[in-house]
Structures are given as structure tokens and as C-alpha cells.
Design an enzyme around this catalytic site. Structure first.
Site, mmCIF file in Angstrom:
data_model
loop_
_atom_site.group_PDB
_atom_site.id
_atom_site.type_symbol
_atom_site.label_atom_id
_atom_site.label_comp_id
_atom_site.label_asym_id
_atom_site.label_seq_id
_atom_site.Cartn_x
_atom_site.Cartn_y
_atom_site.Cartn_z
ATOM 1 N N HIS A 1 0.850 -1.197 0.000
ATOM 2 C CA HIS A 1 0.000 0.000 0.000
ATOM 3 C C HIS A 1 0.889 1.251 0.000
ATOM 4 O O HIS A 1 1.475 1.603 1.024
ATOM 5 C CB HIS A 1 -0.892 -0.016 1.242
ATOM 6 N N ARG B 1 -16.906 -0.697 -3.618
ATOM 7 C CA ARG B 1 -18.260 -0.562 -3.058
ATOM 8 C C ARG B 1 -19.284 -1.434 -3.759
ATOM 9 O O ARG B 1 -20.208 -1.944 -3.110
ATOM 10 C CB ARG B 1 -18.676 0.916 -3.108
ATOM 11 N N TYR C 1 -0.796 7.371 3.015
ATOM 12 C CA TYR C 1 -0.233 6.603 4.119
ATOM 13 C C TYR C 1 1.287 6.631 3.996
ATOM 14 O O TYR C 1 1.833 7.319 3.135
ATOM 15 C CB TYR C 1 -0.856 5.204 4.152
HETATM 16 C C1 LIG Z 1 -15.121 0.721 2.978
HETATM 17 C C2 LIG Z 1 -13.872 1.048 2.200
HETATM 18 C C3 LIG Z 1 -12.636 0.732 2.725
HETATM 19 C C4 LIG Z 1 -11.487 0.978 1.963
HETATM 20 N N1 LIG Z 1 -10.270 0.555 2.442
HETATM 21 C C5 LIG Z 1 -9.185 0.591 1.630
HETATM 22 C C6 LIG Z 1 -7.991 -0.080 1.973
HETATM 23 O O1 LIG Z 1 -7.898 -0.796 2.970
HETATM 24 N N2 LIG Z 1 -6.939 0.059 1.115
HETATM 25 C C7 LIG Z 1 -7.021 0.774 -0.035
HETATM 26 O O2 LIG Z 1 -6.037 0.865 -0.768
HETATM 27 N N3 LIG Z 1 -8.160 1.371 -0.408
HETATM 28 C C8 LIG Z 1 -9.244 1.268 0.382
HETATM 29 N N4 LIG Z 1 -10.432 1.779 -0.049
HETATM 30 C C9 LIG Z 1 -10.527 2.300 -1.419
HETATM 31 C C10 LIG Z 1 -11.038 1.185 -2.362
HETATM 32 O O3 LIG Z 1 -10.125 0.115 -2.466
HETATM 33 C C11 LIG Z 1 -11.327 1.728 -3.770
HETATM 34 O O4 LIG Z 1 -10.122 2.139 -4.335
HETATM 35 C C12 LIG Z 1 -12.305 2.889 -3.750
HETATM 36 O O5 LIG Z 1 -13.414 2.601 -2.911
HETATM 37 C C13 LIG Z 1 -12.809 3.217 -5.137
HETATM 38 O O6 LIG Z 1 -13.419 2.093 -5.713
HETATM 39 P P1 LIG Z 1 -15.028 1.859 -5.712
HETATM 40 O O7 LIG Z 1 -15.636 3.119 -6.228
HETATM 41 O O8 LIG Z 1 -15.216 0.684 -6.602
HETATM 42 O O9 LIG Z 1 -15.431 1.604 -4.287
HETATM 43 C C14 LIG Z 1 -11.582 1.597 0.704
HETATM 44 C C15 LIG Z 1 -12.835 1.964 0.224
HETATM 45 C C16 LIG Z 1 -13.974 1.667 0.935
HETATM 46 C C17 LIG Z 1 -15.314 2.007 0.344
#
Ligand SMILES: Cc1cc2nc3c(=O)[nH]c(=O)nc-3n(C[C@H](O)[C@H](O)[C@H](O)COP(=O)(O)O)c2cc1C
Length: 414
Positions: free
Chosen positions: A227, A377, A232
Site C-alpha cells: 500500500h 463498493r 499513508y
Molecule cells: C469501505 C472502504 C474501505 C477501503 N479501504 C481501503 C484499503 O484498505 N486500502 C485501499 O487501498 N483502499 C481502500 N479503499 C478504497 C477502495 O479500495 C477503492 O479504491 C475505492 O473505494 C474506489 O473504488 P469503488 O468506487 O469501486 O469503491 C476503501 C474503500 C472503501 C469504500
């Protein structure tokens, strides 16, 4: 012998889990029986080293903040994680990337983060890794350190109750919150980090390496993602807005990427795929020194040289004054495209960002803008997203034995 044990129709058991589970001959999510119709790119398999991915759809890493914050089970996976990741595994994504998992207790984003700084934690993750393997599904883990954004409260508390991030955790312990330079992410709700010494940086490189070893050897993960996005620790070293160091880890582009490359070298091995997630852009072009897509393109050459297999491109998170992320489908595809055009076949590119339609996902790949589509999501809303996208594209895929037969009755030739 009890009745039924010599029945020739007994279900063959899987050898992937220490309990009964029907053996899965064809990995879930594999495209089957497409007749003469060409297979859409989204459902075409691909291989990295010796690891075969049956389709190009992945569950994006998503923190769930559901581990014990203290006691012997601190940072361990529970039945929640087994159910959560199991629900995705049962539906055949090409890959699951487990949420950001801390390589050091002080690097947790909240007290309830998953951790992998000790062997017990790695063992707790093994249960759902085995379960994914019983479905033939590939599963990796994102290794992270929150840096100056560590030690918040689980975001579900933060957002719902308006609690300041720094009011929880271990922010009051001197030296516990660290970063490249003593610059807080935002003075309103984050503390000022202590500048990491060179020895501390080396120690964290080692901790990333040790965590990756545990992830592969104890938990059994198929791959690891580093990551280095969203502000971060590793991400904050990349950007000139957060990294003002004057030693070999700051200043020039080569110095700012050094920590990440050292982590890559410590984490990689010869046999398993290595993913790196970065913010393709800090989304702050108006701020001098911010990380831009041109920087990511430049970084991609170094990642190739250091043996990275997949660059997973997100955006933002390192700058409180950045532009807001867009909210339309595929808003980060242009970042993936810019890097893909530069790297060609030398590096696989994953794109992510509000991709919730199968056709859009497939078009993105067919256009050559990326090689893998991750979704976050949309999977939370519907763990059966791969099935939905397969239906939308007219593709028949392999489903779990337990779920498939009511939809596609087999020919009962008994
Ligand atoms: C509930 C939640 C937790 C997330 N936790 C992380 C994470 O642990 N590491 C990370 O790189 N991105 C994290 N993200 C970002 C997602 O991996 C993703 O890049 C972002 O939600 C956009 O994609 P989506 O629109 O398909 O949700 C998180 C997003 C959500 C919604």
C-alpha cells in the site's frame, strides 16, 4: 463404517480446508461454454509467474475495522472476516485483495485494523485464505502502514459521529505517529508526526518484508500488495508536499521513491505476484511538489526494474487541500491509461474507481487502458457482482456447486 460411506455418489472432498467442503474442479469465476462467441477481455484468464487468474475482476482492498484492539487477539481476523471474504470468494472474482493490514501496531489506521506484525495474526488470516482456495479463488493481502494518518478511530465512528481522527488510538504517545517530515496531514484533526530516522526506516523496510513472508508462508496468500497510496506512510514519502527531508529519502525524485523501492525489494519473491498500489496523482496540481501522474509514469519504470508485476492506480489522500475525487464511473481510468500507454506489456495495470457496470469494465480493458478492473463498493453491495457482470456480457462462468444447480440444472443421468 456407517451407512452411506460406500455410496459411489458421495461428494469428493476438497483438500484445501481441514473440514468437509465439496471439491471444486474448475475455479469459480472461470469462463465456461461460451460457444463461438469471443470471450470478453474481462473474462479472459491471465498468468503472473505461476499464478493463474481466471478472470480480470478483483475485489479492491477495503478496511473493515473489525479486529480486536487489545488483548491476545489484537489485529486478528475473526468470523466476521471469514464471512466477509468468504462471501466474495463464493462468487468467483479473479482475485480478492484483503484490506490494508498493518505491518506494525503503530501503523494501524484505527485500533480495530487487521494486523500481520506477528505469527498469530497471520495464522488467523489462514482460515479465509484456505476457504478462498477451496473455491479456486486467488487471494492477496494489502500490507500497509498508516504513517501520519495512523491512529484514528474506525472510520464508521468518525464519519457517523463527527469524531476527530486524533482523539483515539495512540496519538498521545510520543514518537508513535511517524512520517517523512514533521508535517501533519491536517492540523484540524491529525497530530504532527515525528520524522523517521534512517534506522527507523530500515526497521520498517524489514517489517514489510517479514509481514510479506508471514502472509505467504503462514497465511498462504497467493500474492501481496504494497500500500503506497492515499497518503499513508509510503505514499507520503513519494510526495514533495509531505516529504521535506534532506537525506537520501527526500529531495530528488529518486530519493523520495527510495523507501518504496526498498520495501519492494524486501517484499518480493521469485514465485508470487507482487502488486503495488499508488495514488496516480495527489490531485493537487496547484500545490508545488505534489505527486502527479507524470511522476507515476516515471515511477513505473523503476517498479518494472524492481520486479513489480501489477501497478494498482488509485488517487488522492495525501493532501488535505487536494481537489475532491470525482464520482463518475471509472474516474481514475485516465490515470491508468496514462501509465499503460507508457509501460505497454512490461507491467500490468489495475484500475479502480466507481466501476459498477460490467460493460464499462470490459470496455476499459478492451480499449487497453488497463489489464485488471478492481471494484470496491459495488462488491459490498453485491458480492455476486462477477455473476451479474457475466450475465450482462452474456458470458457463462463457473459458479459454486452449492449455488449453481438451481440456475443451471445438470443433466441427471443416474
Ligand atoms: C469501505 C472502504 C474501505 C477501503 N479501504 C481501503 C484499503 O484498505 N486500502 C485501499 O487501498 N483502499 C481502500 N479503499 C478504497 C477502495 O479500495 C477503492 O479504491 C475505492 O473505494 C474506489 O473504488 P469503488 O468506487 O469501486 O469503491 C476503501 C474503500 C472503501 C469504500
Amino acid at each position: 463404517m456407517t451407512s452411506g460411506e460406500n455410496n459411489r455418489f458421495l461428494t469428493k472432498p476438497s483438500d484445501q480446508v481441514p473440514y468437509f467442503h465439496p471439491k471444486v474442479e474448475i475455479p469459480l469465476g472461470t469462463q465456461v461454454e461460451n460457444g463461438e462467441v469471443p470471450i470478453p477481455k474481462l473474462f479472459q484468464p491471465f498468468k503472473i509467474k505461476n499464478t493463474q487468474f481466471v478472470n480480470r475482476i478483483g475485489v479492491s482492498p477495503m478496511c473493515t475495522y473489525s479486529s480486536a484492539h487489545a488483548g491476545p487477539d489484537i489485529g486478528c481476523a475473526t468470523a466476521f472476516h471469514q464471512t466477509h471474504y468468504g462471501s466474495f470468494a463464493l462468487q468467483g472474482p479473479g482475485m480478492i485483495i484483503v484490506e490494508a493490514t498493518a505491518i506494525d501496531p503503530n501503523g494501524r489506521l484505527s485500533p480495530e485494523d487487521l494486523g500481520i506484525w506477528n505469527d498469530d495474526q497471520a495464522l488467523s488470516l489462514k482460515k479465509f485464505v484456505q476457504f478462498a482456495h477451496a473455491q479456486g479463488v486467488k487471494i492477496g493481502i494489502q500490507l500497509g502502514h498508516g504513517g501520519r494518518k495512523a491512529s484514528g478511530t474506525a472510520i464508521y465512528n468518525h464519519l457517523q459521529k463527527g469524531i476527530g481522527k486524533a482523539e483515539f488510538g495512540w496519538s498521545d504517545i510520543p514518537g508513535a505517529i511517524v512520517g517523512p517530515s514533521p508535517i501533519s496531514f491536517s492540523t484540524r484533526s491529525y497530530v504532527t508526526p515525528s520524522e523517521l530516522t534512517i534506522d527507523q526506516i530500515q526497521d520498517l523496510v524489514q517489517k514489510f518484508g517479514d509481514a510479506a513472508k508471514r502472509a505467504r508462508e503462514i497465511s498462504g496468500f497467493d500474492f501481496v500488495e504494497i500500500h503506497a497510496a492515499h497518503g499513508y506512510l509510503l505514499s507520503s514519502f513519494l510526495s514533495g508536499t509531505s516529504n521535506k527531508r534532506t537525506d537520501q529519502y527526500g529531495g530528488s525524485f529518486e530519493n523520495r521513491i527510495r523507501f518504496l523501492l526498498e520495501v519492494v525489494d524486501a517484499v518480493k519473491d521469485d514465485t508470487t505476484p507482487l502488486f503495488v498500489r499508488v495514488s496516480g496523482s495527489e490531485l493537487a496540481p496547484h500545490i508545488e511538489g505534489s505527486w502527479t501522474i507524470e511522476d507515476t509514469v516515471k515511477l513505473s519504470d523503476h517498479l518494472i526494474e524492481h520486479g513489480v508485476d501489477v501497478l494498482d492506480i488509485s488517487s488522492g489522500g495525501n493532501n488535505a487541500k487536494a481537489e475532491r475525487r470525482k464520482t463518475y464511473q471509472g474516474f481514475q481510468v485516465p490515470l491508468a491509461k496514462a501509465v499503460k500507454e507508457h509501460v505497454g506489456n512490461k507491467l500490468l495495470i489495475a484500475t479502480v474507481g466507481k466501476i459498477d457496470q460490467g460493460e464499462f469494465a470490459n470496455d476499459t480493458l478492451e480499449a487497453g487502458h488497463a489489464d485488471i478492473v478492481l471494484s470496491g463498493r459495488a462488491f459490498l453491495k453485491n458480492p455476486g457482482l462477477v455473476w451479474k457482470w457475466a450475465d450482462d456480457l452474456g458470458v457463462r462462468i463457473k459458479h459454486s456447486k452449492q449455488y449453481e444447480w438451481p440456475f443451471y440444472p445438470p443433466p441427471f443421468k443416474l
